[in-house]
Design a protein around this motif. Sequence first.
Motif, mmCIF file in Angstrom:
data_model
loop_
_atom_site.group_PDB
_atom_site.id
_atom_site.type_symbol
_atom_site.label_atom_id
_atom_site.label_comp_id
_atom_site.label_asym_id
_atom_site.label_seq_id
_atom_site.Cartn_x
_atom_site.Cartn_y
_atom_site.Cartn_z
ATOM 1 N N ALA A 1 0.832 -1.211 0.000
ATOM 2 C CA ALA A 1 0.000 0.000 0.000
ATOM 3 C C ALA A 1 0.865 1.259 0.000
ATOM 4 N N ILE A 2 1.947 1.246 0.754
ATOM 5 C CA ILE A 2 2.851 2.409 0.796
ATOM 6 C C ILE A 2 3.539 2.611 -0.554
ATOM 7 N N ILE A 3 4.034 1.521 -1.139
ATOM 8 C CA ILE A 3 4.699 1.622 -2.442
ATOM 9 C C ILE A 3 3.705 2.053 -3.516
ATOM 10 N N GLY A 4 2.507 1.513 -3.485
ATOM 11 C CA GLY A 4 1.467 1.905 -4.442
ATOM 12 C C GLY A 4 1.073 3.361 -4.303
ATOM 13 N N GLY A 5 0.946 3.822 -3.071
ATOM 14 C CA GLY A 5 0.613 5.229 -2.837
ATOM 15 C C GLY A 5 1.697 6.166 -3.337
ATOM 16 N N ALA A 6 2.953 5.783 -3.108
ATOM 17 C CA ALA A 6 4.068 6.609 -3.592
ATOM 18 C C ALA A 6 4.098 6.653 -5.119
ATOM 19 N N ALA A 7 3.786 5.506 -5.745
ATOM 20 C CA ALA A 7 3.768 5.469 -7.210
ATOM 21 C C ALA A 7 2.648 6.344 -7.765
ATOM 22 N N VAL A 8 1.483 6.305 -7.157
ATOM 23 C CA VAL A 8 0.355 7.126 -7.612
ATOM 24 C C VAL A 8 0.662 8.604 -7.452
ATOM 25 N N ILE A 9 1.251 8.984 -6.343
ATOM 26 C CA ILE A 9 1.589 10.396 -6.114
ATOM 27 C C ILE A 9 2.648 10.875 -7.100
ATOM 28 N N SER A 10 3.659 10.060 -7.350
ATOM 29 C CA SER A 10 4.723 10.491 -8.271
ATOM 30 C C SER A 10 4.207 10.579 -9.705
#
Length: 63
Positions: free
Chosen positions: A9-18
Motif C-alpha cells: 500500500a505504501i509503495i502503491g501510494g508513492a507510485a500514484v503520487i509520483s
Amino acid sequence: MNKSMLTGAIIGGAAVISLGSVAGYQALKGPSYAQVMQVAEVKETVKTPSRCASRSRSPTASR
C-alpha cells in the motif's frame, strides 16, 4: 493487516503520487512550440549596376 500488505500500500501510494505529479507538471507546462499568428511575404529588390564593355577599356589596351 499484515506487513506485506502495508508495504504494498505504501509503495502503491508513492507510485500514484509520483505519476500524478509528473502528469500535472506536463499539463501545466503547456505546448513546447510556437503558434503561428500571421504570415507576411518578404520581397526585396536589389539593383546591381552593369558595366559597359566598350567603356571599361584601359588606355594601354589600344597599343
